[in-house]
Write a protein that holds these residues in place. Structure first.
Motif, PDB file in Angstrom:
ATOM      1  N   THR A 289       0.832  -1.200   0.000  1.00  0.00           N
ATOM      2  CA  THR A 289       0.000   0.000   0.000  1.00  0.00           C
ATOM      3  C   THR A 289       0.868   1.251   0.000  1.00  0.00           C
ATOM      4  OG1 THR A 289      -0.177   0.416   2.381  1.00  0.00           O
ATOM      5  CG2 THR A 289      -1.662  -1.254   1.456  1.00  0.00           C
ATOM      6  N   MET A 290       0.234   2.365  -0.355  1.00  0.00           N
ATOM      7  CA  MET A 290       0.863   3.674  -0.253  1.00  0.00           C
ATOM      8  C   MET A 290      -0.216   4.696   0.066  1.00  0.00           C
ATOM      9  SD  MET A 290      -0.182   5.492  -3.172  1.00  0.00           S
ATOM     10  CE  MET A 290       1.139   6.537  -3.692  1.00  0.00           C
ATOM     11  N   GLU A 291       0.222   5.843   0.613  1.00  0.00           N
ATOM     12  CA  GLU A 291      -0.693   6.952   0.839  1.00  0.00           C
ATOM     13  C   GLU A 291      -0.411   8.003  -0.221  1.00  0.00           C
ATOM     14  OE1 GLU A 291      -2.371   9.304   4.686  1.00  0.00           O
ATOM     15  OE2 GLU A 291      -0.211   9.429   4.381  1.00  0.00           O
ATOM     16  N   GLN A 294      -3.754  12.810  -1.765  1.00  0.00           N
ATOM     17  CA  GLN A 294      -5.109  13.078  -1.257  1.00  0.00           C
ATOM     18  C   GLN A 294      -5.340  12.432   0.110  1.00  0.00           C
ATOM     19  OE1 GLN A 294      -8.137  12.162  -4.355  1.00  0.00           O
ATOM     20  NE2 GLN A 294      -6.395  11.946  -5.736  1.00  0.00           N
ATOM     21  N   GLY A 295      -4.296  11.739   0.626  1.00  0.00           N
ATOM     22  CA  GLY A 295      -4.437  11.057   1.908  1.00  0.00           C
ATOM     23  C   GLY A 295      -5.148   9.724   1.813  1.00  0.00           C
ATOM     24  N   ARG A 296      -5.295   9.209   0.581  1.00  0.00           N
ATOM     25  CA  ARG A 296      -5.968   7.911   0.413  1.00  0.00           C
ATOM     26  C   ARG A 296      -4.953   6.774   0.568  1.00  0.00           C
ATOM     27  NH1 ARG A 296      -8.701   8.144  -5.383  1.00  0.00           N
ATOM     28  NH2 ARG A 296      -6.503   8.450  -5.934  1.00  0.00           N
ATOM     29  N   ARG A 297      -5.397   5.669   1.109  1.00  0.00           N
ATOM     30  CA  ARG A 297      -4.570   4.461   1.206  1.00  0.00           C
ATOM     31  C   ARG A 297      -4.924   3.570   0.020  1.00  0.00           C
ATOM     32  NH1 ARG A 297       0.131   3.159   3.462  1.00  0.00           N
ATOM     33  NH2 ARG A 297      -0.442   4.818   4.927  1.00  0.00           N
ATOM     34  N   ILE A 298      -3.947   3.295  -0.842  1.00  0.00           N
ATOM     35  CA  ILE A 298      -4.185   2.545  -2.077  1.00  0.00           C
ATOM     36  C   ILE A 298      -3.323   1.295  -2.080  1.00  0.00           C
ATOM     37  CG2 ILE A 298      -4.053   2.643  -4.606  1.00  0.00           C
ATOM     38  CD1 ILE A 298      -4.452   5.732  -4.220  1.00  0.00           C
ATOM     39  N   LEU A 299      -3.903   0.193  -2.522  1.00  0.00           N
ATOM     40  CA  LEU A 299      -3.254  -1.115  -2.489  1.00  0.00           C
ATOM     41  C   LEU A 299      -3.144  -1.689  -3.898  1.00  0.00           C
ATOM     42  CD1 LEU A 299      -4.077  -4.060  -0.108  1.00  0.00           C
ATOM     43  CD2 LEU A 299      -4.378  -4.395  -2.555  1.00  0.00           C
TER      44      LEU A 299
END
Length: 489
Positions: A289-291, A294-299
């Protein structure tokens, strides 16, 4: 450094020569990241740098089989359209000559740093024949990387009950003014665990603790750990190897899941709950994952599985990534859904409302091999229902998504999906009332998101080119309250 540049040049030349031959092969995915040629496994270095998403991956450029690992590299402005970049890392030094294994990326002082495991095979018994260290490479432009002077930055395994040989997959993040790292590990008697380190500068690392360790049926090695905070909880994602099947769970060779709780960064103590899977299908491993800004956590994860048959290898390539998934928290569980940017791919919308299914039928204009389906199903009196896709009646091919209402169980069945491995995978749902499905079909993959990401099932499938049919079935009437189908460009 000279050897590194030479090895990168050779690898890039080989890929460049091979890629045109396979670029239009029938199983090459259209909207997923794949290697241009050769082998791909774990996502690495998933990060945001200079306004763009960067995704690296374990790559063997010289053949479609696993081999000495390089780092392939793509970047994107929108998580949808990916640009192929030169290979970023090659084995070249005495500490990584047999492979630049998995790791992560982080921005510091306007530069992008890759943190990775250097692997060296040494003489000795199998599985006790490797020396693993942690190393750094740096780039000003996010494309061309040089290994830093002073590598490796972690050269020895800490004392205690920590296996001497298996010590890999660093995931690094910043918290306050300090950097932290988790590493995959196991005990001396083969119980999976994760190690926690800290640093003020990325170069000088201190071991803090064994932050988590398996108990019971949690495997002999924990690979590719990832620790992050979401909605006030600390989440440790990892890929345990050697978990034994339990009921409908854990039927892949290796699993990927998470535990949740609270980390005490001073002591390195982590109180957490049980393991939950992130994907209930066949092909999902080593998620990272990364942030983003936009502050979203994406996998993203590797959409294949170790020791599975991979029919594309005969044609010079193997491996793919899942679509990027947004990670959110709901009822103390992680939910993963397709990133909304993927809507940009939608073309030629077909929409049906309040459509009744009884028996087995096809629906006009709902077919294809590169598409997205979204639907809400009112199951009414039916006890079993579902859909078949990539159907080719001439060769009896189909992939089946089958819901059994009384048990609240969904089955993904690829026993008649064409070439490649068969089998079924199952997941239990909280409810099938107003069932919401979002299904992404690509040339040799399917990803099923159920009830807004409550459960996800991913699979590679290898049907014939003419396997384009989609059928809906029910043992008593059901209503498709909404059915959308889009071709994906």
């Amino acid at each position: 450094m000279v050897i590194h540049k030479k090895n990168l040049k050779k690898a890039n030349q080989v890929v460049s020569q091979l890629k045109d031959k396979i670029s239009h092969h029938q199983w090459r995915l259209k909207y997923h990241v794949m290697p241009p040629a050769g082998w791909m496994n774990d996502p690495n270095g998933f990060s945001f740098f200079n306004g763009e998403y960067h995704l690296f991956y374990q790559h063997h450029p010289f053949s479609p089989e696993w081999g000495p690992m390089y780092w392939g590299h793509v970047k994107s402005k929108d998580l949808v359209h990916w640009e192929e970049l030169p290979i970023a890392l090659a084995p070249s030094e005495n500490f990584d000559k047999d492979g630049c294994f998995s790791g992560s990326a982080i921005e510091k002082d306007g530069k992008l740093y890759l943190v990775y495991t250097g692997n060296v095979w040494v003489d000795g018994p199998l599985d006790e024949d490797l020396k693993q260290v942690q190393a750094l490479a740096v780039s000003e432009d996010g494309i061309h990387f040089e290994k830093v002077v002073g590598n490796p930055v972690i050269s020895e395994i800490p004392g205690g009950d920590i296996n001497t040989f298996h010590f890999r997959d660093p995931k690094v993040w910043k918290r306050g003014n300090s950097y932290y790292m988790v590493l995959g590990s196991k005990t001396k008697d083969n119980v999976g665990q994760v190690l926690l380190y800290s640093s003020e500068d990325l170069f000088d690392w201190q071991f803090i603790s064994v932050i988590a360790k398996g108990e019971g049926n949690l495997g002999y090695m924990w690979e590719c750990p990832d620790l992050f905070e979401l909605s006030g909880k600390d989440v440790l994602v990892m890929s345990p190897q050697g978990v034994k099947p339990e009921g409908i769970l854990y039927h892949n060779l290796h699993q990927s899941g998470y535990v949740m709780g609270e980390v005490d960064y001073k002591t390195g103590n982590f109180k957490h709950g049980p393991l939950h899977l992130l994907d209930f299908g066949f092909d999902f491993y080593a998620p990272q994952t990364m942030e983003d800004e936009q502050g979203r956590r994406i996998l993203v994860a590797w959409m294949d599985m170790w020791e599975s048959e991979m029919p594309t290898q005969k044609f010079g390539y193997a491996g793919a990534m899942t679509i990027p998934r947004l990670v959110t928290m709901k009822n103390d569980r992680l939910y993963t859904t397709p990133v909304p940017e993927l809507k940009e791919l939608r073309q030629n919308e077909v929409h049906y409302k309040d459509f009744t299914i009884d028996g087995e039928i096809s629906i006009k204009d709902v077919s294809g091999d590169c598409l997205e389906l979204e639907m809400v199903i009112d199951s009414q009196e039916a006890t079993q229902f579902g859909l078949k896709f990539r159907v080719d009646e001439a060769t009896n091919q189909e992939t089946v998504l089958h819901f059994i209402k009384q048990a609240n169980v969904v089955t993904l069945d690829r026993n008649q999906s064409g070439q490649g491995p068969g089998g079924t995978r199952q997941a239990e749902l909280k409810s099938m009332d107003n069932l919401h499905l979002q299904i992404f079909i690509d040339k040799s993959s399917v990803e099923v998101f159920i009830n807004g990401g409550e459960k996800v099932m991913s699979a590679r499938i290898f049907p014939t080119e003419q396997a384009n049919g989609i059928k809906f079935f029910a043992d008593s009437s059901i209503k498709l309250k909404h059915l959308y189908k889009w071709e994906l460009g």
